[in-house]
Scaffold this motif. Structure first.
Motif, PDB file in Angstrom:
ATOM      1  N   VAL A 100     -19.244   3.406  12.154  1.00 24.91           N
ATOM      2  CA  VAL A 100     -19.509   4.833  12.348  1.00 24.91           C
ATOM      3  C   VAL A 100     -20.715   5.192  11.496  1.00 24.91           C
ATOM      4  O   VAL A 100     -20.629   5.273  10.273  1.00 24.91           O
ATOM      5  CB  VAL A 100     -18.290   5.688  11.950  1.00 24.91           C
ATOM      6  CG1 VAL A 100     -18.604   7.173  12.156  1.00 24.91           C
ATOM      7  CG2 VAL A 100     -17.072   5.281  12.762  1.00 24.91           C
ATOM      8  N   ARG A 101     -21.846   5.364  12.159  1.00 26.44           N
ATOM      9  CA  ARG A 101     -23.080   5.660  11.426  1.00 26.44           C
ATOM     10  C   ARG A 101     -23.301   7.170  11.250  1.00 26.44           C
ATOM     11  O   ARG A 101     -23.856   7.620  10.255  1.00 26.44           O
ATOM     12  CB  ARG A 101     -24.252   5.015  12.169  1.00 26.44           C
ATOM     13  CG  ARG A 101     -25.626   5.243  11.625  1.00 26.44           C
ATOM     14  CD  ARG A 101     -25.737   5.027  10.137  1.00 26.44           C
ATOM     15  NE  ARG A 101     -26.178   6.263   9.485  1.00 26.44           N
ATOM     16  CZ  ARG A 101     -25.863   6.590   8.272  1.00 26.44           C
ATOM     17  NH1 ARG A 101     -25.097   5.836   7.537  1.00 26.44           N
ATOM     18  NH2 ARG A 101     -26.291   7.723   7.756  1.00 26.44           N
ATOM     19  N   MET A 102     -22.844   7.942  12.215  1.00 27.48           N
ATOM     20  CA  MET A 102     -23.049   9.389  12.131  1.00 27.48           C
ATOM     21  C   MET A 102     -21.956  10.095  12.909  1.00 27.48           C
ATOM     22  O   MET A 102     -21.611   9.686  14.008  1.00 27.48           O
ATOM     23  CB  MET A 102     -24.422   9.777  12.696  1.00 27.48           C
ATOM     24  CG  MET A 102     -24.705  11.267  12.703  1.00 27.48           C
ATOM     25  SD  MET A 102     -24.732  11.985  11.042  1.00 27.48           S
ATOM     26  CE  MET A 102     -26.247  11.277  10.414  1.00 27.48           C
ATOM     27  N   MET A 103     -21.393  11.127  12.301  1.00 28.19           N
ATOM     28  CA  MET A 103     -20.424  11.978  12.998  1.00 28.19           C
ATOM     29  C   MET A 103     -21.131  13.299  13.294  1.00 28.19           C
ATOM     30  O   MET A 103     -21.268  14.148  12.415  1.00 28.19           O
ATOM     31  CB  MET A 103     -19.183  12.213  12.148  1.00 28.19           C
ATOM     32  CG  MET A 103     -18.171  13.151  12.779  1.00 28.19           C
ATOM     33  SD  MET A 103     -17.366  12.520  14.247  1.00 28.19           S
ATOM     34  CE  MET A 103     -16.171  11.408  13.505  1.00 28.19           C
ATOM     35  N   PRO A 104     -21.634  13.472  14.523  1.00 27.67           N
ATOM     36  CA  PRO A 104     -22.401  14.684  14.829  1.00 27.67           C
ATOM     37  C   PRO A 104     -21.532  15.928  14.844  1.00 27.67           C
ATOM     38  O   PRO A 104     -20.315  15.843  15.029  1.00 27.67           O
ATOM     39  CB  PRO A 104     -22.976  14.389  16.219  1.00 27.67           C
ATOM     40  CG  PRO A 104     -22.016  13.421  16.821  1.00 27.67           C
ATOM     41  CD  PRO A 104     -21.505  12.585  15.681  1.00 27.67           C
ATOM     42  N   PRO A 105     -22.137  17.090  14.653  1.00 27.66           N
ATOM     43  CA  PRO A 105     -21.366  18.342  14.727  1.00 27.66           C
ATOM     44  C   PRO A 105     -20.751  18.517  16.112  1.00 27.66           C
ATOM     45  O   PRO A 105     -21.252  17.992  17.107  1.00 27.66           O
ATOM     46  CB  PRO A 105     -22.420  19.424  14.443  1.00 27.66           C
ATOM     47  CG  PRO A 105     -23.566  18.704  13.810  1.00 27.66           C
ATOM     48  CD  PRO A 105     -23.556  17.327  14.370  1.00 27.66           C
ATOM     49  N   GLY A 106     -19.676  19.270  16.164  1.00 28.71           N
ATOM     50  CA  GLY A 106     -19.028  19.531  17.441  1.00 28.71           C
ATOM     51  C   GLY A 106     -17.953  20.581  17.277  1.00 28.71           C
ATOM     52  O   GLY A 106     -17.687  21.064  16.179  1.00 28.71           O
ATOM     53  N   THR A 107     -17.332  20.945  18.369  1.00 35.19           N
ATOM     54  CA  THR A 107     -16.205  21.874  18.309  1.00 35.19           C
ATOM     55  C   THR A 107     -15.016  21.159  17.675  1.00 35.19           C
ATOM     56  O   THR A 107     -15.001  19.932  17.536  1.00 35.19           O
ATOM     57  CB  THR A 107     -15.820  22.351  19.713  1.00 35.19           C
ATOM     58  OG1 THR A 107     -15.336  21.231  20.471  1.00 35.19           O
ATOM     59  CG2 THR A 107     -17.026  22.971  20.434  1.00 35.19           C
ATOM     60  N   LEU A 108     -14.002  21.942  17.310  1.00 36.14           N
ATOM     61  CA  LEU A 108     -12.798  21.344  16.746  1.00 36.14           C
ATOM     62  C   LEU A 108     -12.201  20.331  17.711  1.00 36.14           C
ATOM     63  O   LEU A 108     -11.803  19.227  17.313  1.00 36.14           O
ATOM     64  CB  LEU A 108     -11.775  22.432  16.418  1.00 36.14           C
ATOM     65  CG  LEU A 108     -10.423  21.945  15.886  1.00 36.14           C
ATOM     66  CD1 LEU A 108     -10.600  21.185  14.580  1.00 36.14           C
ATOM     67  CD2 LEU A 108      -9.470  23.130  15.696  1.00 36.14           C
TER      68      LEU A 108
END
Length: 297
Positions: A65-73
């Motif tokens: 997991v290199r990046m957890m992008p923003p998102g809705t819940l």
């Protein structure tokens, strides 16, 4: 022996993904870049599958997991559910979903560390502006207000004036934000980022604030230099990473001058290494992929 295949879950082709591709070629590893927004799952009517585009994540040798992008819940919860399913299929996932869940939430991080007897700054978390103002006074009237989620020093504010504190917490309350107040830790002007990989400190750097800025983050102009940890700092960094269950972690340590102790500020379960590799000359990307490849074997 077949070439091991690892997927890097990311949100684009930034510097870190490019560095991982370089390291993968060096190690003879096939690296697939899987966009997080394309993650999908199938259950019933055939074999269960979690994929990203055309990549079957449950059929790989490892997932990073290199990046957890923003998102809705809903999006964030589903992405974590998908990672749990990939791990349950026997694929090594770094970091494990539980570690990411613990580290992405600053309150859960500190609560977990505190539960393990690891020193952390005095912190109050809640939802009421009036309660936050009382906490402001109880924490000494000099606090750092932080978003519950976030990294690289973005969105944080040091407040030592009650009127500004009043305006800040009421504005956040109106936005429906969780209020997170942490006693400002008086430090020597620098902190340390320890990069932990599978139970050892791979490298460390000292980050110093510059230009009147109190934050030490390199992304905000902080100056970085190699650091050699003493035994106590090394043990603290390893204990912090172990407490949240992270295989790879960036652990931020700072000397609390008022309490004469070393405390853990944060644990990042998706740590960057651009500045760290530049100042320490350690190939973090290669070390991560090599360790993940070896675990898969």
């Amino acid at each position: 022996m077949p070439t091991p295949t690892i997927a890097a879950l990311a949100s684009g082709f930034g510097w870190h993904v490019t560095d991982l591709l370089r390291a993968a070629e060096l190690l003879g590893v096939r690296l697939e870049v899987a966009p997080f927004p394309e993650v999908s799952a199938r259950v019933g009517g055939g074999p269960a599958r979690v994929g990203a585009g055309k990549i079957d994540l449950t059929g790989l040798d490892g997932v990073l997991v290199r990046m957890m992008p923003p998102g809705t819940l809903e999006q964030v919860v589903f992405r974590m559910d998908a990672l749990h399913r990939v791990a349950a299929a026997g694929v090594p996932v770094w970091n494990p979903p539980r570690a990411i869940e613990a580290a992405v939430d600053k309150y859960l991080t500190l609560a977990t560390l505190d539960q393990h007897g690891i020193a952390v700054p005095a912190t109050w978390v809640g939802q009421s502006a009036e309660d936050a103002l009382r906490a402001f006074e109880e924490l000494g009237g000099d606090v750092v207000i932080k978003p519950l989620f976030g990294s690289e020093g973005r969105g944080i504010l040091r407040v030592s004036d009650r009127e500004i504190a009043w305006r800040s917490v009421h504005a956040l309350e109106r936005l429906g934000a969780v209020l997170y107040l942490q006693r400002f830790v008086r430090h020597p002007g620098h902190d340390v980022r320890a990069f932990v990989l599978r139970g050892r400190v791979l490298a460390a750097m000292r980050r110093s604030a510059t230009g009147g800025e109190w934050r030490t983050n390199v992304s905000l102009g902080g100056r970085a230099e190699p650091a050699r940890l003493d035994r106590a700092a090394d043990r603290l960094a390893l204990a912090a990473a172990q407490a949240i269950g992270a295989e790879v972690a960036g652990v931020d340590l700072v000397e609390d001058l008022d309490r004469d102790e070393l405390v853990v500020l944060e644990v990042n379960a998706v740590p960057g290494w651009k500045a760290l590799s530049a100042v320490t000359k350690v190939d973090a990307a290669a070390a991560i992929l090599e360790a993940l490849r070896d675990q898969a074997r």
